[in-house]
Design an enzyme around this catalytic site. Structure first.
Site, PDB file in Angstrom:
ATOM      1  N   ASN A   1       0.828  -1.210   0.000  1.00 56.12           N
ATOM      2  CA  ASN A   1       0.000   0.000   0.000  1.00 56.12           C
ATOM      3  C   ASN A   1       0.866   1.266   0.000  1.00 56.12           C
ATOM      4  O   ASN A   1       1.996   1.264   0.512  1.00 56.12           O
ATOM      5  CB  ASN A   1      -0.909  -0.034   1.237  1.00 56.12           C
ATOM      6  CG  ASN A   1      -1.904   1.105   1.250  1.00 56.12           C
ATOM      7  OD1 ASN A   1      -1.698   2.111   1.915  1.00 56.12           O
ATOM      8  ND2 ASN A   1      -2.978   0.977   0.499  1.00 56.12           N
TER       9      ASN A   1
HETATM   10  N1  PLP Z   1      -2.575  -1.396   3.952  1.00 54.08           N
HETATM   11  C1  PLP Z   1      -3.416  -2.011   3.090  1.00 54.08           C
HETATM   12  C2  PLP Z   1      -3.118  -3.383   2.614  1.00 54.08           C
HETATM   13  C3  PLP Z   1      -4.575  -1.320   2.652  1.00 54.08           C
HETATM   14  O1  PLP Z   1      -5.394  -1.920   1.779  1.00 54.08           O
HETATM   15  C4  PLP Z   1      -4.822   0.004   3.135  1.00 54.08           C
HETATM   16  C5  PLP Z   1      -6.000   0.763   2.694  1.00 54.08           C
HETATM   17  O2  PLP Z   1      -6.724   0.437   1.818  1.00 54.08           O
HETATM   18  C6  PLP Z   1      -3.907   0.569   4.024  1.00 54.08           C
HETATM   19  C7  PLP Z   1      -2.796  -0.159   4.408  1.00 54.08           C
HETATM   20  C8  PLP Z   1      -4.089   1.966   4.564  1.00 54.08           C
HETATM   21  O3  PLP Z   1      -5.034   1.947   5.584  1.00 54.08           O
HETATM   22  P1  PLP Z   1      -5.314   3.242   6.501  1.00 54.08           P
HETATM   23  O4  PLP Z   1      -6.254   4.110   5.722  1.00 54.08           O
HETATM   24  O5  PLP Z   1      -5.952   2.675   7.737  1.00 54.08           O
HETATM   25  O6  PLP Z   1      -4.030   3.925   6.770  1.00 54.08           O
END
Ligand code: PLP
Length: 344
Positions: free
Chosen positions: A109
Site C-alpha cells: 500500500n
Molecule cells: N494497507 C493495506 C493493505 C490497505 O489496503 C490500506 C488501505 O486500503 C492501508 C494499508 C491503509 O489503511 P489506513 O487508511 O488505515 O491507513
C-alpha cells in the site's frame, strides 16, 4: 460499520476521555488491554502478542494502518541505530542514519512508501513475483547487494492481502531471511486480517509466530467504524524505549507496572481516544460467531460474484478471488475498463 460500534463511538465522544496514560482514565487503558487480548485470541494470533502472556508483547489501537506501519518503521529504525552504534563505534550517528534502508514489495500500500518518507529512510519496493507475491529469495538478494554496498538493512514490511489483488506475501520465507540477517519483519494485514478468525483460512496465519509486529484494520472487516487499527508487537519495549519522552506532569505513581501500559509511548500523538469502547460493545453485541459469519458472508458474496464474471464472456478475472475481493475487467482494450469504472 454497525450500530453497536456507532453507539460505542458516541459514548466515547460523550465521555471526552483523552487517555494518554493510565491515570487519565484507567478504564480507557484497561479496556484496551482486554479487547486487544480478545482480538488476538479471536484472530488466533501467536500467544506472545497478548498482554496477558509472560513476555513483553501486547496490542494497541492506532488510528490507521498508516500510523501502525509508521510506528513499526520508526521503532525498527531507532533499534537499528542503537545496535549499529554498538557494533560500529567508528561511525558517527549521522553516518549510521545515512546508511539505513528498508524493504517492501511493489504491491504494498502507498502508506508503506509514505512511512519511509516520514521516517527519512528509503524503502525499496522490491518486484513481486508473477503471482504478485513477495518471497524471501528476492528479499535476500536485495539485502545482500545493499550490505555489500555498505548499507544497513532495518525492516521489511510484508503484506497479507495487498490493496491491488489481495495477494499474500510469503511470510515464512521472508521470516527466514529477516531472522538470519537481524531485520525487523512487520506484516500489514490491514484488510485480510479478518480472515485470520476463520478455521478455513488457517493458511493465512502461517509464519505469524516469526514476525515482530503486525496491523489489522477493524474498520475494514470487523464492523467497527473508522478509525480503529489494531497493532500487535512481539516486544513492545522496542517501541516504548524508542519513543519514551517524559515530563514531570506526565508522571504517575503506577507507572511501569506490566499490566498497566501508558499507551502514549506506543503511538505518535500524546492524547488518545477511547476506541476500545466501540470494539468492546461490537464484540459483546454481535459476538465472535456473529463477526465470523459477517466475514464468511463477504467471502460467499465474492465467490458468487466471481461466478457471474466467469460465466459472462464480456469479462475476465485478473487475479484469483481472495476473501471479499474480486479483481475483474472487461475483455479487450483497457479503455473499456476505464469507461466502466467511470460509469460505476
Ligand atoms: N494497507 C493495506 C493493505 C490497505 O489496503 C490500506 C488501505 O486500503 C492501508 C494499508 C491503509 O489503511 P489506513 O487508511 O488505515 O491507513
Amino acid at each position: 460499520t454497525s450500530y453497536p460500534s456507532i453507539v460505542g463511538e458516541m459514548l466515547a465522544s460523550g465521555f471526552g476521555i483523552i487517555g494518554f496514560s493510565w491515570i487519565c482514565s484507567p478504564a480507557c487503558t484497561e479496556l484496551e488491554v482486554v479487547v486487544m487480548d480478545w482480538l488476538a485470541k479471536f484472530l488466533k494470533l501467536p500467544e506472545h502478542f497478548q498482554h496477558a502472556s509472560d513476555g513483553p508483547g501486547g496490542g494497541v489501537i492506532q488510528g490507521s494502518a498508516s500510523e501502525a506501519v509508521l510506528v513499526a518503521v520508526l521503532a525498527a529504525r531507532e533499534q537499528a541505530v542503537i545496535s549499529c552504534k554498538e557494533t560500529h563505534p567508528e561511525l558517527s550517528e549521522s553516518e549510521v542514519r545515512g546508511k539505513l534502508i528498508a524493504y517492501s514489495s511493489d504491491q504494498s500500500n502507498s502508506c508503506i512508501e509514505k512511512a519511509g518518507v516520514l521516517a527519512a529512510m528509503p524503502i525499496k519496493l522490491l518486484p513481486a513475483d508473477d503471482d504478485l507475491i513477495l518471497r524471501g529469495n528476492t528479499l535476500r538478494k536485495a539485502i545482500e547487494d545493499d550490505v555489500a554496498a555498505g548499507l544497513i538493512p532495518v525492516i521489511c514490511i510484508a503484506t497479507l492481502g495487498t490493496t491491488g489483488t489481495c495477494a499474500y506475501d510469503d511470510i515464512d520465507s521472508l521470516a527466514d531471511v529477516c531472522q538470519a540477517l537481524n531485520v525487523w519483519l512487520h506484516v500489514d494485514a490491514a484488510y485480510a486480517g479478518g480472515g485470520f478468525a476463520l478455521e478455513e483460512c488457517t493458511e493465512l496465519r502461517r509464519g505469524l509466530d516469526r514476525v515482530d509486529s503486525l496491523n489489522f484494520n477493524l474498520h475494514k472487516f470487523m464492523l467497527v467504524n473508522f478509525d480503529c487499527s489494531a497493532m500487535w508487537l512481539k516486544d513492545a519495549n522496542k517501541v516504548v524505549d524508542s519513543f519514551n519522552v517524559d515530563r514531570i506532569y506526565l508522571k504517575h505513581k503506577h507507572e511501569g507496572q506490566s499490566q498497566i501500559p501508558d499507551f502514549r509511548h506506543w503511538q505518535i500523538p500524546l492524547g488518545r481516544r477511547f476506541r476500545a469502547l466501540k470494539v468492546w460493545i461490537t464484540f459483546r453485541t454481535l459476538g465472535a460467531e456473529g463477526l465470523r459469519s459477517h466475514v464468511r458472508k463477504h467471502i460467499a458474496l465474492a465467490q458468487q460474484f466471481e461466478a457471474f464474471v466467469r460465466n459472462d464472456s464480456r469479462f475476465e478475472m485478473v487475479a484469483p478471488q481472495a476473501l471479499g475481493l474480486v479483481c475483474f475487467r472487461p475483455r479487450g482494450d483497457n479503455e473499456h475498463t476505464a469507461q466502466l469504472l467511470q460509469r460505476l
